[in-house]
Write an enzyme that holds these catalytic residues in place. Structure first.
Site, PDB file in Angstrom:
ATOM      1  N   ILE A 104     -10.474 -14.255  -4.525  1.00 11.89           N
ATOM      2  CA  ILE A 104      -9.904 -14.063  -3.197  1.00 11.89           C
ATOM      3  C   ILE A 104      -8.399 -13.986  -3.390  1.00 11.89           C
ATOM      4  O   ILE A 104      -7.864 -14.431  -4.405  1.00 11.89           O
ATOM      5  CB  ILE A 104     -10.294 -15.182  -2.200  1.00 11.89           C
ATOM      6  CG1 ILE A 104      -9.770 -16.543  -2.657  1.00 11.89           C
ATOM      7  CG2 ILE A 104     -11.794 -15.237  -1.995  1.00 11.89           C
ATOM      8  CD1 ILE A 104     -10.025 -17.664  -1.625  1.00 11.89           C
ATOM      9  N   ASP A 105      -7.703 -13.395  -2.429  1.00 10.44           N
ATOM     10  CA  ASP A 105      -6.269 -13.164  -2.579  1.00 10.44           C
ATOM     11  C   ASP A 105      -5.505 -14.469  -2.783  1.00 10.44           C
ATOM     12  O   ASP A 105      -5.896 -15.521  -2.274  1.00 10.44           O
ATOM     13  CB  ASP A 105      -5.713 -12.457  -1.347  1.00 10.44           C
ATOM     14  CG  ASP A 105      -6.278 -11.053  -1.181  1.00 10.44           C
ATOM     15  OD1 ASP A 105      -6.777 -10.506  -2.172  1.00 10.44           O
ATOM     16  OD2 ASP A 105      -6.210 -10.527  -0.051  1.00 10.44           O
ATOM     17  N   ASN A 106      -4.392 -14.372  -3.502  1.00 17.77           N
ATOM     18  CA  ASN A 106      -3.550 -15.553  -3.729  1.00 17.77           C
ATOM     19  C   ASN A 106      -3.121 -16.204  -2.420  1.00 17.77           C
ATOM     20  O   ASN A 106      -3.036 -17.427  -2.314  1.00 17.77           O
ATOM     21  CB  ASN A 106      -2.304 -15.165  -4.523  1.00 17.77           C
ATOM     22  CG  ASN A 106      -2.620 -14.736  -5.945  1.00 17.77           C
ATOM     23  OD1 ASN A 106      -3.752 -14.864  -6.406  1.00 17.77           O
ATOM     24  ND2 ASN A 106      -1.631 -14.209  -6.636  1.00 17.77           N
ATOM     25  N   ARG A 157      -7.763  -7.705   5.503  1.00 17.27           N
ATOM     26  CA  ARG A 157      -6.363  -7.605   5.900  1.00 17.27           C
ATOM     27  C   ARG A 157      -6.014  -6.175   6.322  1.00 17.27           C
ATOM     28  O   ARG A 157      -5.366  -5.945   7.350  1.00 17.27           O
ATOM     29  CB  ARG A 157      -5.470  -8.045   4.745  1.00 17.27           C
ATOM     30  CG  ARG A 157      -5.681  -9.496   4.340  1.00 17.27           C
ATOM     31  CD  ARG A 157      -5.099  -9.795   2.963  1.00 17.27           C
ATOM     32  NE  ARG A 157      -3.667  -9.537   2.933  1.00 17.27           N
ATOM     33  CZ  ARG A 157      -2.947  -9.542   1.812  1.00 17.27           C
ATOM     34  NH1 ARG A 157      -3.535  -9.782   0.650  1.00 17.27           N
ATOM     35  NH2 ARG A 157      -1.655  -9.305   1.855  1.00 17.27           N
TER      36      ARG A 157
END
Length: 495
Positions: free
Chosen positions: A263-265, A396
């Site tokens: 998953i994104d930072n 997003r």
């Protein structure tokens, strides 16, 4: 005396002004000094100077045509605290490309060529910030003639035939890069090195009580409630400051955990870390077969209607990820299987959307939430999302594309703001203009890309709230904790 290194950056003085995306061979090289020592051709004068590893090498600028002289007997390395403690801010990106001209230990060669302390170079290797290839990659089309000449010199067939390490390999195979993992690794003359002198850092790793973030521990895996501003498996130049490393240490595991998905930072929430290679392979297979269910909570700036949202994502593997409401043709990627006319299908289902208070100024300050020029509102909207396809930045990009960006998402919110002000600015939106030529549309695409901001460095309103799957006749289901926007400031682990 080992041959010194000549500057490739000095051979390309005008390269930084070209509006061209640098290929991997020169990625971010121009962020360093124009005098960075690279491919070796002539012995050069080395000046004794106190240089910080974080500083440019301009103070040590030399000419590639300087006369041969004796090198100083002692290296004037600065006193330096190595890579730790972790700085709060990253140093400017700096990547150096080297070719060894004699058989030598990697640490010694890098240290001498770049005027870096040996302990600093050793730390870079431990961080996974040093790569090697048996043969240097092909120079870019716009490389200077001298650069091309050097490349041809070190890859001349008669030279390659004398190298034992590449016998039986094609040139393409010999150009494949690998991490340097052994501090005592010896380099054969002609070996190529890529050194990320300033790795991307993750100071948040040192602020977390990692045991408190562990949701479950089994014989096969660990479920972690990942904190934002951390990387699941590390970055290209930093595999040390990552969730897998710090969680493994917190649990006292002898064998490090392995990543099964990302998953994104800037996101928080559930990630599954494997204890064994066997389960890692099994979990990857379940993800491919869409047998892993993932649900997210997203904090948006406006309400989102329930139902399935479909977009098509441009098949280019770099940010920002551009999406379109209609299928787009793509001549460059005709081999992609999961596509409609070349672009990836992106689908997510909005299960619920409820009005919630806008995060207070205190909680935004505690979590360092970027306001992205979006004014504070009375209310935000918490969306429960069932992710049907799992593309990078999908949630997003899709939410921003419909005018409801995620709170704190500096990469996509700025583009949403621009599209709200001028809907025709998005060439892939429903109000996009008709273009008379491909050149005109390409210019519009570049202008649209420039509307996007930088990737967030802290947290955004996105949580991987639930993950579940069936394995060996059992149902496995896990939930993350309370999302940051619903926490009181006094409850935050950042206080």
């Amino acid at each position: 005396m080992p041959k010194a290194a000549a500057s490739l950056a000095s051979l390309l003085p005008r390269l930084r002004h070209r509006p061209v995306q640098s290929p991997p061979f020169l990625h971010r090289i121009l962020s360093s000094s124009a005098s960075s020592p690279l491919l070796a051709t002539h012995p050069i004068r080395r000046h004794r100077a106190l240089l910080s590893p974080a500083a440019p090498l301009a103070a040590a600028a030399v000419s590639t045509s300087a006369a041969t002289v004796e090198a100083p007997t002692t290296a004037a390395y600065p006193v330096y605290g190595r890579l730790l403690p972790c700085p709060l801010q990253d140093d400017p990106p700096r990547i150096e490309h080297l070719v060894a001209r004699e058989d030598e230990v990697a640490v010694d060669f890098i240290s001498r060529s770049l005027s870096l302390p040996p302990l600093y170079v050793a730390d870079l290797i431990k961080f996974g910030a040093v790569y090697y290839a048996l043969v240097a990659p092909q120079p870019p089309p716009y490389a200077a003639p001298e650069h091309v000449r050097i490349f041809r010199e070190v890859t001349e067939p008669s030279v390659l035939r004398r190298r034992k390490s590449i016998k039986g390999k094609t040139v393409r195979e010999a150009q494949k890069t690998f991490r340097v993992t052994d501090l005592n690794q010896r380099l054969e003359a002609g070996t190529y090195l890529r050194v990320h002198v300033h790795p991307k850092r993750f100071p948040r790793c040192y602020e977390i009580d990692w045991k408190s973030r562990v949701v479950a521990v089994t014989d096969n895996y660990v479920v972690l409630d990942k904190p934002a501003a951390t990387s699941v498996g590390g970055a290209t130049d930093n595999i040390e400051e990552s969730c897998v490393v710090f969680t493994s240490r917190a649990l006292g595991l002898e064998t490090p955990l392995m990543t099964t998905h990302q998953i994104d930072n800037c996101s928080e929430g559930c990630v599954v870390l494997s204890k064994t290679k066997e389960f890692c392979s099994v979990f990857h297979g379940m993800i491919r077969e869409k047998q892993v269910n993932k649900r997210y909570l997203a904090l948006t700036t406006a309400p989102v209607s329930t139902g399935i949202i479909t977009h098509y994502m441009r098949p280019i593997n770099r940010a920002p990820r551009l999406v379109s409401e209609v299928a787009q043709p793509c001549k460059l990627y005709p081999f992609i299987k999961d596509h409609i006319k070349g672009w990836y299908v992106c689908q997510m289902e909005i299960l619920d959307c409820k009005k919630v208070p806008w995060p207070s100024s205190l909680i935004r300050k505690v979590h360092k939430v970027d306001n992205c020029c979006w004014p504070q509102q009375e209310a935000a909207y918490e969306c429960k999302i069932n992710l049907l396809t799992g593309k990078t930045h999908q949630i997003r990009a899709q939410l921003a594309a419909i005018g409801t960006p995620i709170v704190g998402d500096s990469a996509y919110m700025t583009a949403a703001v621009a599209a709200i002000a001028n809907p025709s600015i998005n060439p892939f939106g429903r109000w996009g203009l008709n273009y008379d030529s491909e050149e005109e549309k390409a210019a519009a695409v570049e202008a649209w890309i420039s509307c996007h901001g930088k990737e967030p460095k802290s947290v955004i309103g996105l949580q991987a709230s639930e993950i579940s799957w069936d394995y060996e006749g059992e149902h496995h289901s896990y939930k993350a904790g309370v999302p940051w926007w619903r926490q009181d400031a006094v409850e935050s682990d950042l206080i």
